[in-house]
Structure formats: C-alpha cells, structure tokens
Design an enzyme around this catalytic site. Structure first.
Site, short mmCIF file in Angstrom:
data_model
loop_
_atom_site.label_atom_id
_atom_site.label_comp_id
_atom_site.label_asym_id
_atom_site.label_seq_id
_atom_site.Cartn_x
_atom_site.Cartn_y
_atom_site.Cartn_z
N HIS A 74 -7.49 -5.44 -0.53
CA HIS A 74 -6.23 -4.74 -0.34
C HIS A 74 -5.68 -5.09 1.05
O HIS A 74 -6.43 -5.19 2.01
CB HIS A 74 -6.54 -3.23 -0.43
CG HIS A 74 -5.39 -2.33 -0.21
ND1 HIS A 74 -4.41 -2.12 -1.15
CD2 HIS A 74 -5.07 -1.51 0.83
CE1 HIS A 74 -3.54 -1.23 -0.70
NE2 HIS A 74 -3.91 -0.86 0.52
N GLU A 109 -9.11 -5.26 -4.73
CA GLU A 109 -8.47 -4.27 -3.86
C GLU A 109 -9.51 -3.47 -3.06
O GLU A 109 -9.33 -3.17 -1.89
CB GLU A 109 -7.61 -3.31 -4.69
CG GLU A 109 -6.40 -3.94 -5.35
CD GLU A 109 -5.20 -4.00 -4.44
OE1 GLU A 109 -5.28 -3.51 -3.30
OE2 GLU A 109 -4.16 -4.55 -4.86
N SER A 163 0.84 -1.19 0.00
CA SER A 163 0.00 0.00 0.00
C SER A 163 0.88 1.25 0.00
O SER A 163 1.73 1.40 -0.87
CB SER A 163 -0.95 -0.04 1.20
OG SER A 163 -1.95 0.94 1.08
#
Length: 563
Positions: free
Chosen positions: A462, A348, A225
């Site tokens: 995600h 995600e 991330s």
C-alpha cells in the site's frame, strides 16, 4: 446543502501574469526535457509570477517546470475558526513569496501547525490550458502532508505536461468529528472540517487554474489511501462534483462502521469527553492548546488503548456520516457519474506488516500459527465485535488453502499480510470498481500495481504507487525500498503516462502499455503494471486473481455489500 466558499467578487477571475518563461505547451505524456536555451530564457526572465484570487505570488523556476509552494487556499483555522468551515484567505497586496512550503498540519508526533491550509503548484508554464491533477494525500486522516518530498510534483508535471497541485487539510480531532455545539453560524456545518478543507481546495484549484496555465474545466482529482477515499467522496458531493471531470482513486480505504469511521453518536461523545477532560464546554475546545487537544484525542480514540471510550472508528477515524458533507458512505450511494481510474497494489497489507510498518495500527508480525490466529481474531473484531476464535481459524484456513492452490507463500507473516490488505483495501476497492462498471454510468479502468519492492521489504505495499506516480522512488529515503534502476524508471514513466493521458483525454494510454479496455468484471480487462519477471513486458492486460479470498469477505458480510 453543502457549499464551497467562493472567492471574493473583486478578485474572482483574475488574469494570470506571464513570466516570459514559457516554452510552449508540450503535446503529450513523456514530453522532452526543457532545452538549454529554454532554461536560459527562464533565468533571464526572473522568478515566475502568477496572480491568484487573493493576490500575486512569486515562485521558482526548476528543471522544466515552475513551482509555487505554500500558497494559502483558506484562512488559518485558528481561534474562533477552529472547528469552523474554511474561509477564503485574506487578500494581500504586493507579491507574496511562494518558493518554500508552509508547515504541515498538526501531526501525531506533535510537529506541524494549524496554520497549514496551503497549496503547492507545479506547472510547465503559466500560459496555456493544461489538464490539472489535484492530489489528495493519505495518512489515515491523522497524518501526512502535501508538502512531503514524496509528492514533489516537478517530474510529474513535466512528464505529463499538466498542472500538478497538492495541499494540506485539517487532520485528526481538528478535521474529522461532529458536534452540533460547533455549528458554524455562517454555513450551518458542524462536522468533517478536513473534508470541507478538501472541498475548498478543489474550489481554489478551479478558481486559480488558469493563473498557473491550467484548464479549470479539466480537473482530475487523484488520491491515495485516505486521500483516495476522500477523492471518491468529493466526486459524489454536489458542491465539488461540478468541479471535477475525472477521478483517480488509488488504494482507497472505503469507509464503513464500526471499523473505518466513527458513528455520529460516538463522534459527539468524543468531543463531550474532551470538553470534560479540559474542564470546558465543547465550543471551549477552540481555546485548548493544539498539542494538548491532539494528544488527548489520540489517547481516547487509539485503536489499542485502554482509555478508548467509543466502540466505532476502531482502525481509522475519517469523515463521519453527517447528512451534509458525507450523507452516506460510498457503498451506500450511486456510483459516480464520471470516468474513474481505480488502482490497488498486489500486496496492500505489506505496508502494515513489513519492516517499516506504521504505528499504532501495525501489531508485531506473527511468529507461529497460534499468534497468527490470535492476531486475525483481533483484526476481525475491528468490524465484527463478537468475532470468535473459530472464525479466525476459518479465515486463516481459507487463505492458506487459496495460497497453496495459487502458488503463494503460506508463512504466518504472508497470510497475515494478505488478510490485512484484502480486508481493508483490495476487497472494498474491487467491489466498488465492479459496482461502478455494472452501473454503466461512465467509463472505468482498473489497475493492479504489482512492481515488487526490494528485500528486506516484500510484496507491493500500500502507498507504493505514490513514489512511482511522482517519480520520487529515487529519493534517498525511498530508494532502498523501491529502487531506481531501469525497471523502476520504466514503471514510473508508464504510470505517469497513464494517469496523465487519462486526465487529458479520459482514456489511459502509454507507449509502454498495451491498449487498455474499459473494466468488465469477470473478464481479463485489468491492467497489471509490473511483477511479470525480468524479460516480460512491464504492463499486460489480464484477469484479477485472489477471487476465492475476496468471496470470503463477501460471505462474512464484511464492510460493504457485494457488487
């Protein structure tokens, strides 16, 4: 020219201290667990020690690894060092205890401390010359910590026979901004203090790898991330590029303005507004209590705050283009000239729209078509300030048509999830990987992580990857969502093997995965890990889907230029 601090001359190149706990270097991923006799030898030898560039540390022996936690890699950035470049830690005499984590850096909740620039190291032994996995945590540049149980490196270090390092860095107002009135008299820098911390941590890892049984010439930088973005940025920064051999970028939130970064002008404006609020000067912000300064910054810059004073940094507020530490965003610069393993998850957006979605970024899930269109319009305005309702309607129509053609669900929540995840993660990650592959400077590999979570969670969100890379999917706080059955253990083993072998040889490989070719855009060269059904292989080589959806963002001119 950006520089990374150097260790004091009198401690640079310090030799390591052997503990008697060594059991011999393992030869590859998936190495056997330590024998009972090896464990007894460790216990008899006493707590493991290592000599860093600042002094000797005492860690703890665990199941197959030695752990050193809370080791300072920089001086506390407090008082006059708030908004200053990181300084080397003060040397100490005697043996420093390194059996417990230090505090996390200041969090949006008010927890944490500014005195948090510490590293954590897990190693099979303090002798040898193993590959080093240096992990940069995510958290939207405002939250997170290398201390979290998710990132416990014990299992990963033992599985891959590598040295695993995590660390904290400055976050939020303390880590990411810009103002010339904060110019450091020693370095001339006045911005991106968290990115500077990350660079200092990589330098520390290089200078101290040998003390923990690592090879300072074989450091693989890994991040997820915001951490994946930072790792990519560090790989392009001359001061750190020379220290990094390979890059693993996972679900990187590649930056662009106005959605994912402040402009320099807005960053200056935030510091000036904070100074006015506290009736001080910009340099005087060094004296404002950390909790008060952090709360005021959050109010002035929150994505959906009526008190917001700037136009940029609408969704995330990470490093600012400053001409030094971040000369330009990744899509504005040449592809990195080192091997890259790029990873994204299949869904995600489920991290932001599912039952455990973080706030304040995640709005309520849409209940019907009208709410979906309204949410999509607000979302599009992160990057396109004048986005009209008609554009939101077109976005929803494109996603619905594609979902129907591909057999995907079409509920408002499903479409909202795909739009969010594609726009901020899948689209920039894949276009960046394609550009790298076409540049041909160095090998690249692309993985889609597709192992689904358990109901009531959905998709492959995600940040799902970190739980499997570190083998911490089994922890009590994760197991309900990610599971701990044979399938999950197999997926975790394969992922760790692939990353570990990539760090060791430059070629990702695992007994549980097919031979993985270099990424070639438009051809079936991606590795799809998980999501194939109960009786299918855990990993297959295939083509990446959802091309129609990605082209929508290309046509929109969203974020970064097409590859």
């Amino acid at each position: 020219m950006a520089t990374v601090y150097a260790a004091p001359a009198e401690t640079r190149g310090a030799t390591r201290i052997e503990t008697g706990a060594q059991t011999g270097a393992r030869t590859g991923a998936g190495a056997a667990t330590e024998s009972e006799s090896g464990a007894a030898t460790r216990a008899a030898a006493g707590p493991p020690r290592a000599r860093t560039t600042a002094g000797e540390v005492r860690g703890a022996a665990g199941a197959g690894v030695l752990a050193f936690r809370g080791v300072p890699y920089a001086a506390p950035p407090v008082g006059p060092l708030r908004f200053a470049s990181p300084r080397p830690p003060a040397p100490w005499t005697g043996v420093r205890d390194a059996t417990a984590y230090g505090p996390p850096f200041c969090q949006p909740t008010g927890a944490g401390s500014e005195d948090a620039l510490h590293a954590n190291v897990w190693t099979p032994a303090t002798t040898g010359s193993r590959p080093v996995l240096c992990y940069v945590h995510g958290g939207a540049w405002i939250a997170g910590s290398g201390n979290l149980p998710t990132f416990d490196g014990s299992w990963l270090a033992a599985r891959t026979d590598a040295v695993v390092v995590t660390f904290n860095y400055r976050l939020g107002v303390f880590g990411f901004g810009l103002h010339e009135d904060l110019t450091d008299p020693e370095t001339g820098s006045f911005s991106n203090w968290g990115l500077q911390d990350q660079a200092a941590a990589v330098q520390w890892v290089h200078d101290n790898a040998a003390a923990f049984g690592g090879d300072p010439g074989n450091i693989t930088l890994v991040g997820t991330s915001a951490g994946g973005t930072s790792a990519h940025q560090l790989a392009l920064l001359p001061a750190t590029r020379r220290l990094i051999r390979r890059l693993v970028a996972i679900s990187a939130a590649h930056q662009w303005e106005p959605a994912l970064a402040f402009t320099a002008e807005d960053a200056r404006g935030v510091h000036a507004a904070l100074a006015a609020r506290f009736a001080t000067t910009v340099p005087g912000l060094r004296e404002v209590p950390a909790s008060e300064l952090g709360a005021a910054w959050a109010e002035l810059t929150a994505p959906r705050s009526k008190g917001r004073i700037v136009a940029s940094g609408r969704a995330f507020r990470g490093p600012v283009r400053d001409g030094e530490w971040l000369p330009a965003f990744e899509h504005e610069r040449p592809a990195p000239d080192l091997p890259v393993l790029s990873v994204h998850t299949r869904t995600e957006g489920a991290f932001f729209t599912g039952p455990s979605a973080p706030t304040p970024l995640a709005p309520p899930a849409p209940a019907d078509e009208a709410e979906l269109t309204s949410l999509v319009q607000d979302f599009l305005r992160y990057g396109l300030p004048g986005a009209a309702a008609s554009l939101a309607e077109r976005c929803v129509a494109v996603y619905r048509e594609a979902a129907l053609a591909e057999g995907r669900p079409t509920r408002p929540l499903d479409l909202w999830t795909e739009i969010w995840g594609d726009a901020f993660f899948r689209h920039p990650v894949l276009r960046t990987a394609e550009r790298h592959a076409r540049a041909g400077h160095s090998p690249s590999y692309v993985m889609e992580f597709a192992h689904p979570v358990r109901a009531p969670y959905f998709g492959t969100p995600h940040e799902a990857t970190s739980k499997f890379l570190f083998g911490t999917h089994r922890l009590p706080e994760h197991v309900a969502e990610f599971g701990d059955g044979p399938a999950e253990r197999e997926i975790a083993g394969i992922l760790a093997d692939l990353v570990g072998s990539f760090a060791r040889t430059g070629v990702p490989a695992s007994p549980g995965a097919p031979a993985w070719p270099r990424f070639s855009p438009g051809r079936p060269t991606a590795l799809i890990l998980g999501g194939h059904g109960a009786h299918a292989p855990a990993a297959v080589i295939g083509a990446l889907g959802k091309q129609r959806q990605l082209r929508f963002w290309d046509d929109l001119g969203w974020g970064l230029a097409p590859a």
